[in-house]
Design a protein around this motif. Structure first.
Motif, PDB file in Angstrom:
ATOM      1  N   PRO A  57     -35.214  -6.960 -30.542  1.00  0.00           N
ATOM      2  CA  PRO A  57     -35.383  -5.955 -31.600  1.00  0.00           C
ATOM      3  C   PRO A  57     -36.591  -6.225 -32.487  1.00  0.00           C
ATOM      4  N   GLY A  58     -36.840  -7.493 -32.807  1.00  0.00           N
ATOM      5  CA  GLY A  58     -37.987  -7.830 -33.641  1.00  0.00           C
ATOM      6  C   GLY A  58     -39.313  -7.511 -32.973  1.00  0.00           C
ATOM      7  N   GLU A  59     -39.417  -7.803 -31.669  1.00  0.00           N
ATOM      8  CA  GLU A  59     -40.652  -7.510 -30.932  1.00  0.00           C
ATOM      9  C   GLU A  59     -40.962  -6.021 -30.937  1.00  0.00           C
ATOM     10  N   LEU A  60     -39.944  -5.204 -30.695  1.00  0.00           N
ATOM     11  CA  LEU A  60     -40.172  -3.765 -30.610  1.00  0.00           C
ATOM     12  C   LEU A  60     -40.513  -3.167 -31.968  1.00  0.00           C
ATOM     13  N   ALA A  61     -39.890  -3.671 -33.026  1.00  0.00           N
ATOM     14  CA  ALA A  61     -40.222  -3.199 -34.371  1.00  0.00           C
ATOM     15  C   ALA A  61     -41.670  -3.550 -34.714  1.00  0.00           C
ATOM     16  N   GLU A  62     -42.078  -4.779 -34.415  1.00  0.00           N
ATOM     17  CA  GLU A  62     -43.458  -5.201 -34.672  1.00  0.00           C
ATOM     18  C   GLU A  62     -44.439  -4.367 -33.861  1.00  0.00           C
ATOM     19  N   LEU A  63     -44.120  -4.114 -32.604  1.00  0.00           N
ATOM     20  CA  LEU A  63     -44.998  -3.335 -31.729  1.00  0.00           C
ATOM     21  C   LEU A  63     -45.198  -1.926 -32.275  1.00  0.00           C
ATOM     22  N   THR A  64     -44.113  -1.307 -32.732  1.00  0.00           N
ATOM     23  CA  THR A  64     -44.200   0.046 -33.277  1.00  0.00           C
ATOM     24  C   THR A  64     -45.117   0.098 -34.487  1.00  0.00           C
ATOM     25  N   ILE A  65     -44.964  -0.859 -35.384  1.00  0.00           N
ATOM     26  CA  ILE A  65     -45.789  -0.901 -36.590  1.00  0.00           C
ATOM     27  C   ILE A  65     -47.259  -1.134 -36.238  1.00  0.00           C
ATOM     28  N   GLU A  66     -47.523  -2.028 -35.293  1.00  0.00           N
ATOM     29  CA  GLU A  66     -48.908  -2.308 -34.913  1.00  0.00           C
ATOM     30  C   GLU A  66     -49.553  -1.082 -34.271  1.00  0.00           C
ATOM     31  N   PHE A  67     -48.813  -0.362 -33.440  1.00  0.00           N
ATOM     32  CA  PHE A  67     -49.352   0.851 -32.822  1.00  0.00           C
ATOM     33  C   PHE A  67     -49.599   1.929 -33.874  1.00  0.00           C
ATOM     34  N   TYR A  68     -48.685   2.019 -34.848  1.00  0.00           N
ATOM     35  CA  TYR A  68     -48.865   3.032 -35.893  1.00  0.00           C
ATOM     36  C   TYR A  68     -50.106   2.730 -36.734  1.00  0.00           C
ATOM     37  N   ARG A  69     -50.288   1.474 -37.091  1.00  0.00           N
ATOM     38  CA  ARG A  69     -51.437   1.099 -37.921  1.00  0.00           C
ATOM     39  C   ARG A  69     -52.760   1.335 -37.204  1.00  0.00           C
ATOM     40  N   ARG A  70     -52.744   1.283 -35.887  1.00  0.00           N
ATOM     41  CA  ARG A  70     -53.959   1.541 -35.101  1.00  0.00           C
ATOM     42  C   ARG A  70     -54.113   3.024 -34.754  1.00  0.00           C
ATOM     43  N   ASN A  71     -53.203   3.836 -35.287  1.00  0.00           N
ATOM     44  CA  ASN A  71     -53.258   5.285 -35.091  1.00  0.00           C
ATOM     45  C   ASN A  71     -53.058   5.687 -33.633  1.00  0.00           C
ATOM     46  N   TYR A  72     -52.370   4.834 -32.841  1.00  0.00           N
ATOM     47  CA  TYR A  72     -52.052   5.200 -31.472  1.00  0.00           C
ATOM     48  C   TYR A  72     -50.892   6.194 -31.435  1.00  0.00           C
ATOM     49  N   ILE A  73     -49.954   6.024 -32.333  1.00  0.00           N
ATOM     50  CA  ILE A  73     -48.735   6.838 -32.330  1.00  0.00           C
ATOM     51  C   ILE A  73     -48.402   7.257 -33.749  1.00  0.00           C
ATOM     52  N   GLU A  74     -47.506   8.229 -33.852  1.00  0.00           N
ATOM     53  CA  GLU A  74     -47.077   8.717 -35.158  1.00  0.00           C
ATOM     54  C   GLU A  74     -45.586   8.504 -35.392  1.00  0.00           C
ATOM     55  N   GLY A  75     -44.909   7.924 -34.442  1.00  0.00           N
ATOM     56  CA  GLY A  75     -43.486   7.693 -34.599  1.00  0.00           C
ATOM     57  C   GLY A  75     -42.932   7.007 -33.361  1.00  0.00           C
ATOM     58  N   LEU A  76     -41.619   6.890 -33.298  1.00  0.00           N
ATOM     59  CA  LEU A  76     -40.961   6.146 -32.218  1.00  0.00           C
ATOM     60  C   LEU A  76     -39.868   6.977 -31.576  1.00  0.00           C
ATOM     61  N   PHE A  77     -39.847   6.963 -30.250  1.00  0.00           N
ATOM     62  CA  PHE A  77     -38.727   7.494 -29.479  1.00  0.00           C
ATOM     63  C   PHE A  77     -38.113   6.317 -28.743  1.00  0.00           C
ATOM     64  N   LEU A  78     -36.897   5.941 -29.123  1.00  0.00           N
ATOM     65  CA  LEU A  78     -36.276   4.725 -28.606  1.00  0.00           C
ATOM     66  C   LEU A  78     -35.083   5.051 -27.731  1.00  0.00           C
ATOM     67  N   SER A  79     -35.136   4.562 -26.496  1.00  0.00           N
ATOM     68  CA  SER A  79     -34.017   4.694 -25.581  1.00  0.00           C
ATOM     69  C   SER A  79     -33.772   3.329 -24.940  1.00  0.00           C
ATOM     70  N   SER A  80     -32.798   3.259 -24.030  1.00  0.00           N
ATOM     71  CA  SER A  80     -32.496   1.966 -23.424  1.00  0.00           C
ATOM     72  C   SER A  80     -31.573   2.132 -22.231  1.00  0.00           C
ATOM     73  N   GLY A  81     -31.665   1.192 -21.311  1.00  0.00           N
ATOM     74  CA  GLY A  81     -30.619   1.050 -20.322  1.00  0.00           C
ATOM     75  C   GLY A  81     -29.383   0.468 -21.002  1.00  0.00           C
ATOM     76  N   VAL A  82     -28.256   0.517 -20.334  1.00  0.00           N
ATOM     77  CA  VAL A  82     -27.000   0.056 -20.925  1.00  0.00           C
ATOM     78  C   VAL A  82     -26.743  -1.389 -20.502  1.00  0.00           C
ATOM     79  N   ILE A  83     -26.744  -2.293 -21.479  1.00  0.00           N
ATOM     80  CA  ILE A  83     -26.514  -3.704 -21.191  1.00  0.00           C
ATOM     81  C   ILE A  83     -25.165  -4.130 -21.775  1.00  0.00           C
ATOM     82  N   LYS A  84     -24.353  -4.770 -20.982  1.00  0.00           N
ATOM     83  CA  LYS A  84     -23.012  -5.254 -21.343  1.00  0.00           C
ATOM     84  C   LYS A  84     -22.044  -4.111 -21.636  1.00  0.00           C
TER      85      LYS A  84
END
Length: 420
Positions: free
Chosen positions: A88-115
């Protein structure tokens, strides 16, 4: 960017591209001091492809590990593919870094089902919580709700995400049981109901207390896979119509089936993705949402499939010549909406303009009416009397049929190019 994170990104962004049920519209939250991002003004930059797909979000999976073995899914349990997962920490950091570089304007988060669904939801929830509370991210977040998740986790997700969605995937229950034996529609409808309950409760709370937290302010959406089973367009549109009866349902997305598991004999043999059919379903969906059509008018048992060479509004008009021609100077708004070549804005402008005098051809052109289509369905003193009755429906169909220009599959998904 760490090499391990980059490796995960390339795999999980590629795996997420088959989910089209993301849209950044529907919510307004302005920038605040000490926070990052917004969903209005210069925040979300709506960038859509021709078939309506939004490309302004970082669309990514938390993990491509999955308990389920759905025949149509690239991440199915039995596929021999490389499995990776973000923390979770890696993905949150990645989203913020992409936003600051103006690559993206938001996040669409999905996932496979684990456990389990709840275990997966807890991990996804940690991502959006970190973004909101640790990084103070005030931009748009769309979070996928896992079928079978508990009401408490769905409620928590709605307090942090702008939009929630649960994918219905296969329209008919019997086909879902065939292609995804571990799933059923009930596990999808339950979280849909939880989301609706949360939105209703939030509205009531905010009437009493303006400071009450908002719950999924952009509503919910879902996705239907088109062409993976034997369903027809009539079944899909009637299902969509029923879903739109829910106040919280904002969009139903249609995804043309892409054969990623060609070895599975339960799936149809498809040479090309059915993008034309997908495009026509979006047009029919638009008719239901904005043009006051109902599903049974667009398709019935005699015509269960949409015409691929004509938009559904024109096809309906040709099947019902008795409803035309229409006098745009006297007809009501609902009737004008059904004229081919007249859009919602044009219909509203006609209603306003004719209060100041009779509309002529020049006036209709200025309003934006497409006379190439409309001329067969309206009456006007400047037009020769050559309506659908004189021209015959067959002639009108032959003249106005079209083949829409659709993007290639490679153009439909925003991707980030990384050097090898």
């Amino acid at each position: 960017m760490k090499e391990s994170v980059l490796h995960k990104l390339t795999i999980l962004a590629e795996s997420a591209k088959y989910d089209v049920s993301c849209s950044s519209s529907g919510t307004t939250r302005r920038n605040k001091a000490g926070m990052t991002g917004s969903t209005s003004g210069w925040g979300i930059c709506h960038s859509f492809t021709e078939d309506g797909r939004c490309v302004s979000l970082l669309k990514i999976l938390l993990t491509n590990f999955c308990l389920f073995d759905c025949a149509y899914c690239v991440n199915r349990r039995s596929n021999d593919i490389e499995r990776v997962a973000f923390t979770p920490g890696e993905l949150a950091e990645l989203t913020i870094e992409f936003y600051r570089r103006n690559y993206i304007e938001g996040l669409f988060l999905s996932s496979g089902v684990i456990k389990s669904p709840d275990h997966t939801m807890e991990k996804m929830l940690r991502v959006v919580k970190d973004l909101r509370t640790v990084h103070h991210f005030n931009g748009y977040i769309h979070m996928k709700t896992i079928p079978g998740a508990s009401q408490e986790l769905v409620h928590q997700a709605g307090l942090y995400a702008d939009r929630l969605s649960v994918n219905l995937e296969i329209p008919l229950e019997q086909d879902l049981k065939l292609l995804a034996p571990e799933k059923d529609h009930q596990s999808v409808y339950k979280p849909m109901h939880y989301i609706q309950q949360g939105m209703v409760q939030s509205l009531e709370d905010r009437r009493k207390f303006r400071s009450a937290p908002r719950f999924a302010p952009a509503g919910q959406s879902t996705q239907i896979i088109v062409g993976a089973a034997k369903d027809n367009d009539k079944d899909i549109l009637h299902l969509s119509s029923a879903l739109y009866q829910r106040q919280s349902m904002k969009r139903v997305y249609y995804s043309g089936y892409i054969p990623v598991n060609t070895y599975d004999k339960r799936l149809p043999v498809v040479k090309d993705p059915c993008l034309k059919r997908e495009n026509r379903l979006y047009q029919a969906d638009w008719l239901m949402r904005f043009y006051q059509f109902n599903a049974s008018e667009i398709l019935d048992d005699q015509s269960p499939y949409l015409d691929l060479d004509m938009d559904p509004k024109l096809a309906w008009a040709i099947r019902h010549p008795e409803r035309f021609p229409v006098d745009v100077n006297t007809a009501d708004y609902a009737t004008i909406l059904r004229i081919p070549g007249v859009g919602v804005k044009s219909a509203k402008m006609i209603m306003v303009a004719r209060k100041h005098g009779r509309l002529n051809l020049n006036g209709l052109k200025k309003i934006g009416v497409v006379l190439k289509r409309a001329q067969y369905f309206i009456t006007n003193n400047e037009l020769p009397h050559y309506t659908i009755h004189e021209a015959t429906p067959e002639y009108v169909k032959s003249v106005l049929r079209d083949t829409p220009s659709l993007p290639s599959p490679a153009q439909q998904q925003l991707s980030f190019g990384f050097a090898d």
